[in-house]
Structures are given as C-alpha cells and as structure tokens.
Design a protein around this motif. Structure first.
Motif, mmCIF file in Angstrom:
data_model
loop_
_atom_site.group_PDB
_atom_site.id
_atom_site.type_symbol
_atom_site.label_atom_id
_atom_site.label_comp_id
_atom_site.label_asym_id
_atom_site.label_seq_id
_atom_site.Cartn_x
_atom_site.Cartn_y
_atom_site.Cartn_z
ATOM 1 N N ASP A 7 31.023 46.773 48.210
ATOM 2 C CA ASP A 7 32.477 46.715 48.312
ATOM 3 C C ASP A 7 32.958 47.115 49.703
ATOM 4 O OD1 ASP A 7 32.698 45.857 45.714
ATOM 5 O OD2 ASP A 7 33.214 47.835 44.891
ATOM 6 N N GLU A 8 32.351 48.145 50.264
ATOM 7 C CA GLU A 8 32.729 48.595 51.608
ATOM 8 C C GLU A 8 32.368 47.546 52.656
ATOM 9 O OE1 GLU A 8 34.509 51.445 52.321
ATOM 10 O OE2 GLU A 8 34.620 51.677 50.151
ATOM 11 N N ALA A 9 31.214 46.915 52.501
ATOM 12 C CA ALA A 9 30.811 45.860 53.433
ATOM 13 C C ALA A 9 31.753 44.658 53.330
ATOM 14 C CB ALA A 9 29.370 45.442 53.175
ATOM 15 N N ALA A 10 32.142 44.316 52.108
ATOM 16 C CA ALA A 10 33.087 43.214 51.918
ATOM 17 C C ALA A 10 34.439 43.551 52.548
ATOM 18 C CB ALA A 10 33.253 42.909 50.434
ATOM 19 N N LEU A 11 34.872 44.793 52.416
ATOM 20 C CA LEU A 11 36.122 45.228 53.026
ATOM 21 C C LEU A 11 36.042 45.146 54.549
ATOM 22 C CD1 LEU A 11 38.968 46.392 52.659
ATOM 23 C CD2 LEU A 11 37.925 48.673 52.621
ATOM 24 N N ALA A 12 34.903 45.549 55.106
ATOM 25 C CA ALA A 12 34.721 45.468 56.558
ATOM 26 C C ALA A 12 34.763 44.004 57.014
ATOM 27 C CB ALA A 12 33.411 46.121 56.973
ATOM 28 N N LEU A 13 34.131 43.115 56.273
ATOM 29 C CA LEU A 13 34.143 41.694 56.616
ATOM 30 C C LEU A 13 35.558 41.122 56.531
ATOM 31 C CD1 LEU A 13 32.588 39.097 57.317
ATOM 32 C CD2 LEU A 13 32.308 38.738 54.864
ATOM 33 N N MET A 14 36.288 41.478 55.470
ATOM 34 C CA MET A 14 37.666 40.991 55.338
ATOM 35 C C MET A 14 38.544 41.509 56.465
ATOM 36 S SD MET A 14 38.576 40.917 51.294
ATOM 37 C CE MET A 14 37.734 42.405 50.778
ATOM 38 N N SER A 15 38.334 42.747 56.883
ATOM 39 C CA SER A 15 39.145 43.284 57.979
ATOM 40 C C SER A 15 38.783 42.601 59.297
ATOM 41 C CB SER A 15 38.984 44.796 58.074
ATOM 42 O OG SER A 15 37.656 45.143 58.363
ATOM 43 N N PHE A 16 37.510 42.271 59.473
ATOM 44 C CA PHE A 16 37.096 41.542 60.668
ATOM 45 C C PHE A 16 37.750 40.154 60.692
ATOM 46 C CE2 PHE A 16 34.157 39.556 63.657
ATOM 47 C CZ PHE A 16 34.040 40.562 64.607
ATOM 48 N N LEU A 17 37.763 39.481 59.543
ATOM 49 C CA LEU A 17 38.393 38.160 59.452
ATOM 50 C C LEU A 17 39.905 38.256 59.645
ATOM 51 C CD1 LEU A 17 36.380 36.610 56.502
ATOM 52 C CD2 LEU A 17 36.189 36.070 58.937
ATOM 53 N N LEU A 18 40.514 39.337 59.139
ATOM 54 C CA LEU A 18 41.950 39.520 59.320
ATOM 55 C C LEU A 18 42.294 39.616 60.799
ATOM 56 C CD1 LEU A 18 44.808 40.036 58.235
ATOM 57 C CD2 LEU A 18 44.226 42.472 58.173
ATOM 58 N N GLY A 19 41.486 40.331 61.564
ATOM 59 C CA GLY A 19 41.731 40.427 63.001
ATOM 60 C C GLY A 19 41.709 39.064 63.670
ATOM 61 N N ALA A 55 50.879 44.912 61.322
ATOM 62 C CA ALA A 55 50.840 46.152 60.548
ATOM 63 C C ALA A 55 50.976 45.878 59.053
ATOM 64 C CB ALA A 55 51.945 47.093 61.015
ATOM 65 N N VAL A 56 51.876 44.968 58.699
ATOM 66 C CA VAL A 56 52.068 44.634 57.282
ATOM 67 C C VAL A 56 50.819 43.977 56.711
ATOM 68 C CG1 VAL A 56 53.372 43.128 55.715
ATOM 69 C CG2 VAL A 56 54.584 44.532 57.387
ATOM 70 N N MET A 57 50.219 43.071 57.472
ATOM 71 C CA MET A 57 49.006 42.398 56.980
ATOM 72 C C MET A 57 47.849 43.382 56.821
ATOM 73 S SD MET A 57 49.848 39.346 56.349
ATOM 74 C CE MET A 57 48.273 38.562 56.128
ATOM 75 N N THR A 58 47.696 44.300 57.760
ATOM 76 C CA THR A 58 46.623 45.299 57.657
ATOM 77 C C THR A 58 46.884 46.241 56.495
ATOM 78 O OG1 THR A 58 46.294 45.151 60.042
ATOM 79 C CG2 THR A 58 45.341 47.056 58.938
ATOM 80 N N VAL A 70 43.551 54.581 53.370
ATOM 81 C CA VAL A 70 43.367 54.179 54.760
ATOM 82 C C VAL A 70 41.940 54.518 55.183
ATOM 83 C CG1 VAL A 70 44.131 54.528 57.136
ATOM 84 C CG2 VAL A 70 45.797 54.523 55.278
ATOM 85 N N ARG A 71 41.244 53.533 55.682
ATOM 86 C CA ARG A 71 39.892 53.721 56.194
ATOM 87 C C ARG A 71 39.909 53.414 57.685
ATOM 88 N NH1 ARG A 71 36.665 55.900 52.226
ATOM 89 N NH2 ARG A 71 36.948 54.800 50.273
ATOM 90 N N GLY A 72 39.411 54.325 58.456
ATOM 91 C CA GLY A 72 39.401 54.149 59.902
ATOM 92 C C GLY A 72 38.586 52.950 60.330
ATOM 93 N N TYR A 73 37.476 52.691 59.640
ATOM 94 C CA TYR A 73 36.644 51.568 60.054
ATOM 95 C C TYR A 73 37.326 50.233 59.792
ATOM 96 C CZ TYR A 73 35.145 50.575 55.243
ATOM 97 O OH TYR A 73 35.097 50.234 53.925
ATOM 98 N N VAL A 74 38.244 50.179 58.820
ATOM 99 C CA VAL A 74 38.977 48.933 58.570
ATOM 100 C C VAL A 74 39.883 48.632 59.763
ATOM 101 C CG1 VAL A 74 40.723 47.844 57.115
ATOM 102 C CG2 VAL A 74 38.857 49.114 56.066
ATOM 103 N N ILE A 75 40.636 49.625 60.197
ATOM 104 C CA ILE A 75 41.510 49.440 61.347
ATOM 105 C C ILE A 75 40.669 49.153 62.593
ATOM 106 C CG2 ILE A 75 43.224 50.568 62.822
ATOM 107 C CD1 ILE A 75 44.113 52.071 60.225
ATOM 108 N N GLY A 76 39.535 49.840 62.710
ATOM 109 C CA GLY A 76 38.635 49.586 63.832
ATOM 110 C C GLY A 76 38.087 48.175 63.819
ATOM 111 N N CYS A 77 37.715 47.680 62.639
ATOM 112 C CA CYS A 77 37.208 46.301 62.543
ATOM 113 C C CYS A 77 38.286 45.287 62.903
ATOM 114 C CB CYS A 77 36.671 46.025 61.145
ATOM 115 S SG CYS A 77 35.050 46.709 60.830
ATOM 116 N N VAL A 78 39.523 45.545 62.464
ATOM 117 C CA VAL A 78 40.620 44.633 62.809
ATOM 118 C C VAL A 78 40.809 44.607 64.327
ATOM 119 C CG1 VAL A 78 43.111 44.256 62.624
ATOM 120 C CG2 VAL A 78 41.806 44.810 60.586
ATOM 121 N N LEU A 79 40.863 45.785 64.947
ATOM 122 C CA LEU A 79 41.053 45.847 66.400
ATOM 123 C C LEU A 79 39.865 45.260 67.163
ATOM 124 C CD1 LEU A 79 42.730 49.347 66.752
ATOM 125 C CD2 LEU A 79 43.808 47.106 66.937
#
Length: 128
Positions: A7-19, A55-58, A70-79
């Motif tokens: 689940d965490e890996a999927a979240l990281a991938l989704m945040s990367f795609l969101l960026g 910000a709204v999308m994240t 809030v997970r720091g790595y999600v925001i980090g992956c987006v950035l």
C-alpha cells in the motif's frame, strides 16, 4: 511483501504520477500563455491558482488514499517527480509547445488574411 508495504509503495507511485500530471497541466498553462499574451498581474494570478490546484490535488491524494494522514515521502515524491519532469521532459516538450504555438498563430494570421482578401474582392469596384 506485506500488504502494508504494498500500500505504501502504491501510494508513493501515485504521488510520483501526480507530480507528473501537475507538471503536464503547467505545460498546458504555459501553452495558454504563449497563445494569449497577457501582463504580469494575470500571470501571477494564474500561478497562484495553479499552486492552489497543486495543493488541493496533493491533499486529495492524501485524503483518499491515506485517510488524510500526511506523509512526508508523498510530498517528497510529488516534488521530486515535478522537478524530474521539468528537467527531463518539460524542456523538450516546451520547445515543441513553442513551435506549436507559433504554428497556431501563423494559421490564425493566414485565415484572417484570406478573409480580408475575400472581403476586398467581394467589394464592388468603383468606376473612375
């Protein structure tokens, strides 16, 4: 691999795609700016609304996929994804967008010129 890690890996991938999606939308905003030139006030307002959109999308990603935690790595992956897209893809895409914008402007000018010629030819000739 445990379900939690998946689940965490999927979240990281989704945040990367969101960026990447956010940067594609910024490229579209830049294309709009090429086609419709306007002053620095409007450009600033567009940027403010763009960052609010980011910000709204994240937040939406965090809310729906991680129960609002809030997970720091999600925001980090987006950035990280936004930066990577900007450095690798966007520079090349923007060159293409500039050429496309110039092509569209030339087509608009060509259509207007043809319309002017047709209007000129349709006007009755004055006899001397």
């Amino acid at each position: 691999m445990s379900l939690y890690i998946q689940d965490e890996a999927a979240l990281a991938l989704m945040s990367f795609l969101l960026g990447a999606v956010l940067m594609v939308s910024y490229d579209l905003l830049r294309l709009f700016r090429l086609l419709v030139p306007h002053g620095s006030l409007w450009t600033g307002l567009e940027d403010i609304f763009y960052w609010i959109y980011c910000a709204v999308m994240t937040f939406s990603l965090l809310f729906w996929e991680n129960s609002g935690v809030v997970r720091g790595y999600v925001i980090g992956c987006v950035l990280l994804s936004m930066t990577a897209y900007d450095r690798i893809v966007s520079r090349n895409v923007f060159v293409l967008l500039k050429k496309t914008g110039r092509w569209i402007k030339m087509k608009i000018i060509h259509i207007r010129a043809r319309r002017e010629v047709r209007n000129y030819e349709a006007e009755p000739k004055q006899k001397k």
